[in-house]
Design an enzyme around this catalytic site. Structure first.
Site, PDB file in Angstrom:
ATOM      1  N   SER A 152       0.810  -1.048  -0.013  1.00  0.00           N
ATOM      2  CA  SER A 152      -0.116  -0.029  -0.032  1.00  0.00           C
ATOM      3  C   SER A 152       0.826   1.367  -0.048  1.00  0.00           C
ATOM      4  CB  SER A 152      -1.005   0.051   1.163  1.00  0.00           C
ATOM      5  OG  SER A 152       0.016   0.412   2.369  1.00  0.00           O
ATOM      6  N   ASP A 153       0.625   2.289  -0.371  1.00  0.00           N
ATOM      7  CA  ASP A 153       0.950   3.633   0.045  1.00  0.00           C
ATOM      8  C   ASP A 153       0.745   3.911   1.422  1.00  0.00           C
ATOM      9  OD1 ASP A 153       2.571   5.976  -0.255  1.00  0.00           O
ATOM     10  OD2 ASP A 153       1.381   6.642  -2.149  1.00  0.00           O
ATOM     11  N   ALA A 154       1.680   4.827   1.861  1.00  0.00           N
ATOM     12  CA  ALA A 154       1.581   5.175   3.215  1.00  0.00           C
ATOM     13  C   ALA A 154       0.507   5.503   3.990  1.00  0.00           C
ATOM     14  CB  ALA A 154       2.770   6.248   3.504  1.00  0.00           C
TER      15      ALA A 154
ATOM     16  N   ALA B 117      -2.133   4.459   3.647  1.00  0.00           N
ATOM     17  CA  ALA B 117      -3.355   4.298   2.710  1.00  0.00           C
ATOM     18  C   ALA B 117      -4.499   3.538   3.190  1.00  0.00           C
ATOM     19  CB  ALA B 117      -3.107   4.141   1.295  1.00  0.00           C
TER      20      ALA B 117
END
Ligand code: NOJ
Length: 721
Positions: free
Chosen positions: A288-290, A292
């Site tokens: 995932s993105d940070a 997210a």
């Protein structure tokens, strides 16, 4: 690609793992910061946002802080990966805990944003894309990987291949511009450069393609904002660059922060499973993105962290970057039957596979402090950064002032001309202050005399002004969207003041995005778009200005005449029923042109090129096109010959032009070359209203030339084979 031996070892581990240990593998921890305070990064950001501390104070706290890597959690098998561990010694220390002190001895994988160079900052991606040079893109990626792996990094969150058509979006700096093909080729070259064909090499860096998908289409150019588009457009314009980078062998993929037509990418099964795994056969890891996954609550798609974890896992997310949702909830979700053990095992498999592929199980300590020191900022790396910068800066205007004649007395203006650290640009986490070289340093190195222009003093007695304007590095990149792309009032005032002196002016623009450069065009006799060129900024700028090197870069995004043209400025716009014309009721603005100030593909040099003898014909594989290009000036140069096509009558409206291929050719003065392109049949296919992939019989126009505006045309009566 799966290796039977690795799959066997993964299975052996899986058979011995507890549910808690499986959840631990899915968890990427960012650690937290301790120092004068004890806060997580997210808490610190909240304090900045609500005004309790200033951004400067936060930066100071960050640079003074020490990381707490939650080593007790690591020992307990609750951490499978770290974000942002920097330094071989620190990484080896943490890896030692993972390998020697956890029950199963599973090594860590450490991820970091190595975006354009590591310690040796190279031009920002948008700049480097303007080189139209896949070999260069691959070589700079290799150099970044050598430095980053020496500092203990195993995986980079790069390449970003988000097609970016809206310069208000600050992350356009991290892209290869507005075109799908260029972003795809850029991504492919970066993946090859980072990873090599042997991931077990100590200097091989796993690539993570991001941000899947269409993050560059954030509405209004506002970061993290919604993306909504037709499935046809998504497939034709936005998806191909990710596909190319994934198929080049990238071992990780990061879904984007945004929602795609209402479903956040982090919980988007269509993206993470149907397209990525089923259609493309990807068997690497998704991360995932940070934070997210937790942010799916803010999106209004998840009720709470448990629900967000459930949706993300079931959609096909493998690793959770720093939100902690997986760590906290995987066990109960599996026990409650809301996530199957099979899905969990698949996620763990994907993560362990990458660790095995990198050789981390057999060889967990991939660098040492000595190796780290030896790898950084070597003379060869500086030389490559300089070459990349020379090839990335676009000459936009030259009324005969350049190359500068020897012995001119220079008046040096604009604070950026004296600044070393702003040259590195956004996302240059491995860069150290002081490593950069400013224009002033470049002049010093050439032994060229100059006087500094000060705001409060009369203009110096000089022959020519060299003036730097534009953006500082914090003004582009993540969370740096802009509502106006104009130069600042003080930059414009400075340019006017210099012009009014009657002396010639060379303007150098530093920027992480296209800006409206009208005032610079008016006031300057020569204009160089330098972007953020990296550590060798000053020397490379001087190489171009004094003519040691002939400029060869070409824009990979049009430059706007006015902010209000965004986001309709891109060259591959579809046709309207009322193309802009003099008549009032046509598709245009009352107060700005519809065309860019400088078109896609544009760039000047110190020589000139003439195109002639275009030909094009259908072959069994597609269309073969040729053109002759001649260097009509008196200097050797590199010209980027661009090949576009257009399908003038189709079942859905098609773009005015579509870049199909390009070739950079070196030409001596007077030399001609015949440049040939083979456009495959697949390039002419598109989706009809029912999402069938179709190709039309009939005329296909081929347009060849030195930028999208100035081309020669040949028509082919094309029959789909
Ligand atoms: C947020 C950014 O969107 C992403 O590009 C980056 O890789 C991660 N943070 C990690 O720093």
């Amino acid at each position: 690609m799966k290796h039977p031996e690795i799959e066997k070892r993964i299975q052996d581990l899986l058979d011995r793992m507890t549910l808690e240990e499986k959840a631990g593998q899915l968890n990427q921890s960012g650690g937290s910061l301790v120092g004068a305070f004890d806060l997580s990064f997210e808490e610190l950001m909240t304090m900045v946002q609500d005004g309790r501390i200033t951004e400067e104070e936060a930066h100071k706290m960050l640079s003074d802080a020490k990381h707490d890597w939650h080593e007790d959690d690591l020992r307990a098998g609750r951490i499978g990966s770290y974000l942002n561990v920097i330094g071989a010694e620190e990484m080896n220390r943490l890896q030692h805990i993972a390998v020697e002190e956890t029950r199963l001895g599973i090594p860590l994988i450490n991820g970091f944003d190595v975006i354009h160079g590591f310690r040796t900052a190279t031009p920002i991606p948008l700049a480097e894309s303007c080189a139209w040079d896949t070999d260069l893109w691959q070589r700079t990626a290799r150099m970044s990987a050598e430095e980053a792996t020496a500092a203990g990094v195993h995986m980079t969150f790069s390449p970003m291949v988000d097609v970016s058509k809206d310069p208000r979006w600050g992350r356009i700096a991290e892209s290869a511009g507005e075109d799908a093909l260029l972003n795809g080729l850029y991504g492919e070259a970066k993946v090859r450069g980072y990873q090599t064909d042997d991931l077990t090499r100590h200097d091989a860096l796993a690539a993570c393609v991001k941000h899947f998908a269409a993050y560059g289409a954030a509405e209004g150019g506002r970061d993290y904002n919604r993306v909504d588009m037709s499935p046809q457009r998504f497939e034709e314009e936005y998806l191909p660059s990710y596909e190319r980078a994934v198929k080049a062998g990238a071992r990780a993929v990061m879904p984007a922060f945004n929602d795609l037509s209402g479903v956040p990418c982090s919980v988007n099964k269509k993206l993470l499973t149907d397209i990525l795994r089923t259609r493309w056969g990807f068997d690497g890891m998704t991360i995932s993105d940070a934070n997210a996954i937790a942010e799916c609550i803010n999106h209004g798609i998840a009720a709470d962290r448990r629900d967000a974890a459930r949706q993300a896992l079931n959609a096909g997310m493998d690793m959770d970057m720093t939100s902690g949702c997986f760590l906290d909830h995987v066990k109960e979700l599996v026990e409650a039957g809301e996530v199957s053990m099979d899905r969990l095992d698949e996620a763990v498999r994907n993560i362990l596979r990458l660790k095995f592929e990198l050789g981390l199980f057999d060889d967990p300590y991939r660098s040492s402090p000595e190796q780290e020191q030896a790898a950084m900022l070597t003379p060869a790396h500086r030389a490559l950064a300089r070459e990349a910068a020379q090839k990335s800066m676009v000459l936009l205007k030259n009324d005969g002032l350049l190359p500068l004649k020897a012995d001119l007395r220079i008046g040096l203006a604009g604070s950026l001309a004296f600044d070393r650290d702003e040259m590195s640009g956004t996302w240059s986490g491995g860069y150290r202050d002081g490593d950069g070289r400013s224009i002033q340093d470049g002049l010093d190195a050439e032994g060229i005399a100059y006087q500094a222009v000060r705001e409060d003093q009369p203009l110096p007695d000089c022959d020519v002004f060299l003036c730097a304007v534009g953006e500082r590095k914090a003004e582009s990149g993540e969370a740096a969207s802009r509502a106006s792309l104009d130069l600042t009032a003080s930059d414009i005032a400075l340019l006017k003041r210099l012009k009014e002196s009657g002396k010639p002016v060379v303007a150098v623009v530093f920027a992480g995005r296209p800006l409206c450069l009208g005032p610079a065009v008016e006031c300057a006799d020569a204009l160089l778009m330098a972007w953020h060129p990296g550590v060798e900024a000053g020397p490379a700028i001087l190489d171009l200005l004094i003519g040691r090197v002939n400029p060869s870069a070409r824009l990979t995004t049009g430059l706007p005449a006015a902010t209000g043209q965004c986001p309709t400025l891109y060259y591959d716009h579809i046709r309207t029923g009322r193309p802009a014309g003099v008549f009032k009721y046509t598709s245009k603005y009352l107060d700005a042109p519809v065309t860019p100030l400088f078109p896609f593909g544009f760039g000047l040099s110190y020589t000139s090129y003439r195109y002639s003898d275009i030909s094009a014909a259908q072959t069994s594989d597609g269309i073969h096109a040729e053109i002759t290009v001649r260097n009509t000036g008196d200097r050797a140069g590199d010209e980027v010959v661009q090949c576009y096509f257009r399908d003038p009558v189709a079942r859905r409206v098609r773009p005015m032009r579509k870049l199909a291929a390009f070739e950079k050719v070196a030409l001596q003065p007077g030399e001609s070359k015949r440049v040939a392109f083979d456009i495959p049949n697949a390039a002419f296919a598109y989706y009809d209203q029912e999402m069938n992939l179709v190709t039309d019989d009939g005329v296909i126009e081929i347009h060849l030339g030195g930028n999208v505006r100035d081309t020669l045309q040949a028509d082919v009566d094309y029959r789909h084979p």
